[in-house]
Design an enzyme around this catalytic site. Structure first.
Site, mmCIF file in Angstrom:
data_model
loop_
_atom_site.group_PDB
_atom_site.id
_atom_site.type_symbol
_atom_site.label_atom_id
_atom_site.label_comp_id
_atom_site.label_asym_id
_atom_site.label_seq_id
_atom_site.Cartn_x
_atom_site.Cartn_y
_atom_site.Cartn_z
ATOM 1 N N ASP A 164 0.830 -1.210 0.000
ATOM 2 C CA ASP A 164 0.000 0.000 0.000
ATOM 3 C C ASP A 164 0.860 1.254 0.000
ATOM 4 O O ASP A 164 0.538 2.240 -0.670
ATOM 5 C CB ASP A 164 -0.947 0.019 1.201
ATOM 6 N N SER A 186 -6.801 -0.088 0.468
ATOM 7 C CA SER A 186 -5.675 0.649 1.047
ATOM 8 C C SER A 186 -5.907 0.859 2.550
ATOM 9 O O SER A 186 -5.060 0.549 3.384
ATOM 10 C CB SER A 186 -5.558 1.993 0.328
HETATM 11 N N1 URA Z 1 -6.536 6.883 2.923
HETATM 12 C C1 URA Z 1 -5.788 5.778 2.680
HETATM 13 O O1 URA Z 1 -5.106 5.280 3.557
HETATM 14 N N2 URA Z 1 -5.838 5.248 1.451
HETATM 15 C C2 URA Z 1 -6.579 5.762 0.455
HETATM 16 O O2 URA Z 1 -6.575 5.210 -0.624
HETATM 17 C C3 URA Z 1 -7.344 6.911 0.714
HETATM 18 C C4 URA Z 1 -7.309 7.458 1.971
#
Ligand code: URA
Length: 426
Positions: A164, A186
């Site tokens: 991520d 994410s």
């Molecule tokens: N916050 C996150 O951690 N990921 C995203 O994709 C959007 C907001």
């Protein structure tokens, strides 16, 4: 893990196909290891944004992101664990009072937070306004503080969902942030990997949020609630309004000061309302439905918990926030009511004053920001202060002034009051 050609995976999604489990596992792992190149992952992210993903694809993608790194084990923490995640907004300082408040009511809150980018503020940037406060903790320090104090807010370590970390940075520069499958995976991969037992999501809707419509926000919330449930994390979401900034303070040091006012039993009504609504959801999800967070704000337990949490990370809870050298007060030109304070434009104004950063490596200013003297619905007389802009450098004021002037409107009649909590999804 058997190999694929990245271009075949991209073509499959480009043509509206459903990716197989094996394709998803491979592409996430190969991207994390640098075998799939950034330009290939950008193309795949765009194909996902345009064509979407099925529920099972999102679930597998999330599992692959979790598997890209470590999963923390919080079993040494005796209290039930529960976290909150906000999808991001303007003036959203709720994590600051909420974390110690919920800890004061008997749960443990493992809050791994981020920094701001663009017009939205970041919790770590705000807390770093406190002299000595340290965002980086080792996994051992994190677990020990959670066990002993029950409240931790810190940066996520590099071992947590590294896929991520890489993908988010790529999405940020390729116009692919706003894909619901990618946002949901994410957020949830990081929260599941952090080891929390329960999770409450604050999904923001409005001009200052990623999701501009209630329908999109609801779909995002439902997707995340399902992902949490599938991984054994009890997850509930509130859709909340982000067309107006939260509270009166938008910036770093100013938001710490406002959070401390809430912990002292005062503070703006909307910040208190949302803090208590989220605290009740968190305590319920943690199996503590009889706890009374309003009493913990009144009787000083939440403030004691805040002071312990800040001290444990090297911060001085008694430090006063520095004043800005440059302050520009903007006054109303007519009698009437504040009709709107647009969250996005105020977020951009605060950012231009120095409260946010344009590039990840930029520093942020502690005293810079916007302080609202009036909020939507407030009556105002010509000549009364509407808001003030604070900056370290005078050159920052004119561009911020142009943004803020667009944001705040005064009308002859008061606006129809909107509710802060729009909907609950579980
Ligand atoms: N916050 C996150 O951690 N990921 C995203 O994709 C959007 C907001």
């Amino acid at each position: 893990m058997s190999g694929f050609a990245a271009v075949d995976v991209i073509r499959a999604k480009r043509d509206g196909g459903v990716l197989s489990d094996a394709q998803i596992d491979w592409v996430v792992d190969a991207y994390t290891r640098g075998v799939v190149a950034d330009e290939q992952m950008s193309a795949l992210a765009m194909a996902i944004l345009l064509n979407g993903m099925t529920g099972p694809e999102i679930a597998r993608w999330t599992a692959a992101m979790i598997a890209s790194g470590e999963r923390l084990d919080l079993s040494a923490v005796a209290r039930p664990t529960v976290d909150k995640h906000s999808t991001g907004g303007v003036g959203d300082k709720i994590t600051l009072p909420l974390t110690p408040l919920v800890a004061a009511c008997g749960a443990a809150v493992p809050q791994l937070s981020g920094r701001g980018l663009g017009h939205t503020g970041g919790t770590l940037d705000k807390l770093e306004s406190i002299p000595g406060w340290r965002a980086a903790l080792s996994n051992e320090e994190f677990t020990a503080q959670l066990r002993d104090i029950g409240a931790v807010i810190c940066a996520a370590g590099s071992g947590l969902a590294p896929a991520d970390r890489k993908l988010y940075a790529l999405r940020d520069v390729t116009g692919t942030v706003e894909a619901i499958p990618l946002i949901a995976s994410s957020i949830m991969s990081k929260k599941i990997a952090e080891g929390t037992g329960a999770l409450v999501l604050d999904v923001k809707v409005g001009t200052g949020a990623f999701m501009k419509s209630v329908d999109d926000a609801r779909e995002l919330a439902r997707t995340m609630v399902e992902l949490g449930g599938a991984h054994g994390v009890k997850t509930v979401a509130l859709l909340t309004d982000m067309s107006t900034p939260l509270g009166r303070a938008i910036g770093n040091g100013v938001e710490v000061t406002e959070s401390v006012e809430v912990l002292a039993g005062g503070g703006p009504a909307d910040v208190v309302e949302l803090t208590l609504a989220l605290a009740r959801e968190m305590l319920d999800a943690a199996g503590l439905p009889d706890a009374d967070p309003a009493a913990a704000l009144r009787d000083g337990r939440a403030m004691d918990s805040w002071r312990s949490m800040i001290r444990a990370q090297g911060g001085d809870p008694d430090a006063r926030m520095p004043e800005a050298d440059e302050v520009e007060v903007v006054r109303a030109e007519m009698d009437g009511y504040v009709a709107a304070v647009d969250a996005y434009a105020i977020g951009v104004a605060a950012w231009r004053l120095g409260a946010g950063r344009a590039r990840k490596e930029d520093p942020v200013s502690v005293p810079a920001g916007v302080v609202l003297h009036k909020r939507p619905g407030d009556p105002v007389k010509a000549g009364e202060p509407l808001y003030e802009l604070r900056a370290e450098r005078a050159e920052a004021i004119p561009a911020a002034l142009a943004e803020a002037a667009r944001a705040v409107t005064v009308a002859a009649r008061p606006p129809i009051p909107a509710s802060l909590v729009i909907e609950r999804v579980e």
